[in-house]
Design an enzyme around this catalytic site. Structure first.
Site, PDB file in Angstrom:
ATOM      1  N   CYS A 261       2.167  83.058  56.377  1.00  0.00           N
ATOM      2  CA  CYS A 261       3.438  82.793  57.054  1.00  0.00           C
ATOM      3  C   CYS A 261       4.457  83.893  56.815  1.00  0.00           C
ATOM      4  O   CYS A 261       5.378  84.076  57.605  1.00  0.00           O
ATOM      5  CB  CYS A 261       3.987  81.442  56.608  1.00  0.00           C
ATOM      6  SG  CYS A 261       3.978  81.218  54.829  1.00  0.00           S
TER       7      CYS A 261
ATOM      8  N   VAL B 178      -1.826  60.349  58.841  1.00  0.00           N
ATOM      9  CA  VAL B 178      -1.497  60.339  57.413  1.00  0.00           C
ATOM     10  C   VAL B 178      -0.218  61.118  57.120  1.00  0.00           C
ATOM     11  O   VAL B 178       0.633  60.681  56.341  1.00  0.00           O
ATOM     12  CB  VAL B 178      -2.685  60.869  56.588  1.00  0.00           C
ATOM     13  CG1 VAL B 178      -2.292  61.059  55.126  1.00  0.00           C
ATOM     14  CG2 VAL B 178      -3.859  59.901  56.695  1.00  0.00           C
ATOM     15  N   GLY B 179      -0.073  62.287  57.749  1.00  0.00           N
ATOM     16  CA  GLY B 179       1.148  63.062  57.531  1.00  0.00           C
ATOM     17  C   GLY B 179       2.394  62.298  57.948  1.00  0.00           C
ATOM     18  O   GLY B 179       3.396  62.251  57.211  1.00  0.00           O
TER      19      GLY B 179
ATOM     20  N   GLU C  52       5.120  83.340  66.257  1.00  0.00           N
ATOM     21  CA  GLU C  52       4.232  83.536  65.109  1.00  0.00           C
ATOM     22  C   GLU C  52       2.785  83.492  65.610  1.00  0.00           C
ATOM     23  O   GLU C  52       2.334  82.479  66.145  1.00  0.00           O
ATOM     24  CB  GLU C  52       4.464  82.451  64.065  1.00  0.00           C
ATOM     25  CG  GLU C  52       3.667  82.674  62.797  1.00  0.00           C
ATOM     26  CD  GLU C  52       3.971  81.644  61.734  1.00  0.00           C
ATOM     27  OE1 GLU C  52       3.980  82.019  60.543  1.00  0.00           O
ATOM     28  OE2 GLU C  52       4.199  80.463  62.073  1.00  0.00           O
TER      29      GLU C  52
ATOM     30  N   PRO D  17      -0.771  63.485  62.542  1.00  0.00           N
ATOM     31  CA  PRO D  17      -0.194  62.359  63.281  1.00  0.00           C
ATOM     32  C   PRO D  17      -0.382  61.006  62.608  1.00  0.00           C
ATOM     33  O   PRO D  17       0.415  60.093  62.823  1.00  0.00           O
ATOM     34  CB  PRO D  17      -0.942  62.417  64.624  1.00  0.00           C
ATOM     35  CG  PRO D  17      -1.333  63.852  64.776  1.00  0.00           C
ATOM     36  CD  PRO D  17      -1.651  64.307  63.393  1.00  0.00           C
TER      37      PRO D  17
ATOM     38  N   LYS E 247      -1.601  65.026  50.866  1.00  0.00           N
ATOM     39  CA  LYS E 247      -2.470  65.108  52.042  1.00  0.00           C
ATOM     40  C   LYS E 247      -2.791  66.583  52.252  1.00  0.00           C
ATOM     41  O   LYS E 247      -1.991  67.346  52.799  1.00  0.00           O
ATOM     42  CB  LYS E 247      -1.808  64.565  53.313  1.00  0.00           C
ATOM     43  CG  LYS E 247      -2.820  64.503  54.496  1.00  0.00           C
ATOM     44  CD  LYS E 247      -2.164  64.582  55.860  1.00  0.00           C
ATOM     45  CE  LYS E 247      -1.966  65.987  56.346  1.00  0.00           C
ATOM     46  NZ  LYS E 247      -3.225  66.733  56.638  1.00  0.00           N
TER      47      LYS E 247
ATOM     48  N   GLU F 132       8.585  74.623  53.967  1.00  0.00           N
ATOM     49  CA  GLU F 132       8.288  76.059  54.067  1.00  0.00           C
ATOM     50  C   GLU F 132       7.528  76.227  55.364  1.00  0.00           C
ATOM     51  O   GLU F 132       6.391  75.761  55.496  1.00  0.00           O
ATOM     52  CB  GLU F 132       7.481  76.529  52.855  1.00  0.00           C
ATOM     53  CG  GLU F 132       7.376  78.037  52.764  1.00  0.00           C
ATOM     54  CD  GLU F 132       6.079  78.550  53.324  1.00  0.00           C
ATOM     55  OE1 GLU F 132       6.101  79.060  54.483  1.00  0.00           O
ATOM     56  OE2 GLU F 132       5.053  78.440  52.647  1.00  0.00           O
TER      57      GLU F 132
END
Length: 478
Positions: free
Chosen positions: A279, A206-207, A378, A204, A170, A245
């Protein structure tokens, strides 16, 4: 207008179970430039079944068979290289030079690293009468983000192919164009049907379906820590392996020596790359308190060299990916101002002369303390926080005082001293004086930055189960 309204399942482009679509925006122009289908749990189930069916035969292929497939993927990737770079610029705003020199090439880098690792990787090891076997874990679910799309897709797909796994991808619905081209590359390379499958969709729907699916043996997720926690929760009832990650707030310790100005400039350039949307970006710069003014001047000079504008032009910085990210970054810049940090350069609003597109001013704050919001959260934008330290020991303590531990950086003329500092930083990857670009170096984080490692041979282990066959060699008679 690009239209991608089918999913790649079992070696074919197929219609989704339901007709839901999403417009894709160019962040430089705020214009709709494409449309994709959005999948559902039904589509995920179909893709997982294809992957499960393919696993029985693909997992039994030889090293030579997999090397041949990876080699064909490399050739097809090279043939579509310019298409990939152009798609990345359009979908997430990477300047053309960055797309051509880093964003697209890194996929080839991961393929090459996987090929070299596979040539000599030990899948079997005899220890006395016992044979230790490393074998493919099974069907893998990949959930990847938009900021370095080919990096994060290929660093999962390449080792999965190499170790005999099958997969369902995905990609980010925010930046799907390059993923579409990658799926076309896999098809053109003759990857066997069902080995690689791709379904577009949001987190929300497919993941979550990928994370929870009982026939997926491993879910590998790259994204925010918040979303990673939800993936882990969804995966927990099926006790599947979860590799993550996640976020970062990486410290960059600039040592007190003659290379300070050079180290500051290098740190500014590193964080501003990709509009700060990395990141592992060195977003917390630690400098000697007595040399704060010198560090601020060096940072101001470095930022003055950065041009912001059309990613298809000569600008060094393009936009951030969308309005959601733009608004988040603006809110955090405001928090820095409100909490008393000194604004050195940049600030709120778009750069002068840019009234459309999600462009953020390259922003530097000084006199930041580690309890401020901009030092803890972040930001994922071109925003640098400069903090002061009174001793190297304090710098290390501040650097480690974070819920994250993805990366860290050290700058200094004394290499041995820099090495000593690096050894005490709690992060999965530490860069000394700009060292980087090693495709075989393991990548992953400590603490809330995730678990597991990717890249090169180290990435293979996430995709393998360990089996002990006892009595493989019979005991000598008598």
């Amino acid at each position: 207008m690009r239209e991608h309204l089918k999913f790649y399942i079992d070696g074919q482009w197929v219609d989704p179970a339901e007709q839901w679509t999403l417009n894709v925006e160019n962040p430089a122009t705020e214009e709709t430039v494409g449309r994709i289908a959005l999948g559902s749990a039904t589509d995920v189930d179909r893709a997982v079944k294809a992957a499960r069916n393919a696993f029985a035969s693909w997992s039994q292929t030889s090293r030579e068979d997999r090397l041949a497939v990876l080699g064909r993927i490399v050739e097809e990737y090279k043939a579509r290289f310019d298409d990939l770079a152009a798609a990345i610029t359009e979908e997430m705003g990477a300047p053309t030079f960055l797309a051509q020199r880093a964003q697209a090439p890194i996929g080839l880098g991961h393929l090459g690293a996987a090929i070299e690792a596979l040539k000599t990787f030990r899948f079997e090891d005899d220890r006395g009468p016992t044979r230790i076997v490393k074998e493919a874990i099974g069907v893998c679910g990949f959930i990847t983000p938009w900021n370095w799309p080919m990096n994060q897709i290929v660093c999962k797909v390449a080792p999965a192919i190499a170790t005999g796994c099958t997969m369902v991808l995905k990609p980010s619905e925010v930046a799907p164009f390059s993923a579409q081209i990658f799926a076309e590359i896999m098809h053109a390379a003759g990857v066997p049907a069902g080995v690689f499958n791709m379904v577009y969709g949001d987190g929300p729907e497919v993941g979550a379906a990928i994370a929870a699916h009982p026939d997926i043996d491993l879910v590998s997720f790259t994204g925010s820590t918040r979303a990673g926690i939800e993936v882990a929760r969804a995966a927990a009832p099926t006790v599947k392996r979860v590799a993550q990650e996640l976020g970062g707030k990486s410290p960059n310790i600039v040592l007190d020596d003659e290379a300070l100005a050079e180290g500051v400039a290098r740190g500014v350039a590193t964080i501003m790359t990709n509009s700060g949307q990395s990141c592992n970006a060195p977003t917390r710069m630690l400098v000697p308190r007595a040399r704060m003014d010198e560090a601020v001047a060096a940072a101001r000079n470095a930022v003055a060299e950065i041009t912001v504008g059309d990613p298809q032009g000569k600008a060094k910085l393009g936009p951030v990916v969308n309005k959601t990210q733009f608004d988040k970054i603006q809110g955090l810049i405001q928090a820095g101002i409100d909490e008393g940090a000194t604004l050195v350069s940049g600030g709120l609003g778009r750069p002068e002369g840019l009234d459309k597109g999600y462009y953020v001013q390259p922003t530097v704050f000084a006199d930041v303390t580690n309890d401020m919001t901009i030092a803890k959260e972040e930001i994922f934008g071109p925003v640098l926080a400069i903090l002061a330290y009174d001793s190297v020991e304090q710098a290390i303590e501040i650097g480690n005082d974070s819920e994250y531990g993805l990366a860290a950086f050290v700058q200094g003329a004394d290499l041995e001293k820099a090495r000593q500092v690096a050894s005490k930083l709690r992060a999965g990857q530490v860069s000394i004086n700009g060292g980087g670009g090693d495709m075989n170096a393991p990548f992953g984080g400590y603490k809330m930055s995730g678990n597991g490692r990717e890249w090169g041979e180290y990435g293979f282990h996430e995709f393998l189960e360990t089996k002990a066959i006892l009595g493989y060699e019979p005991k000598p008679a008598g």
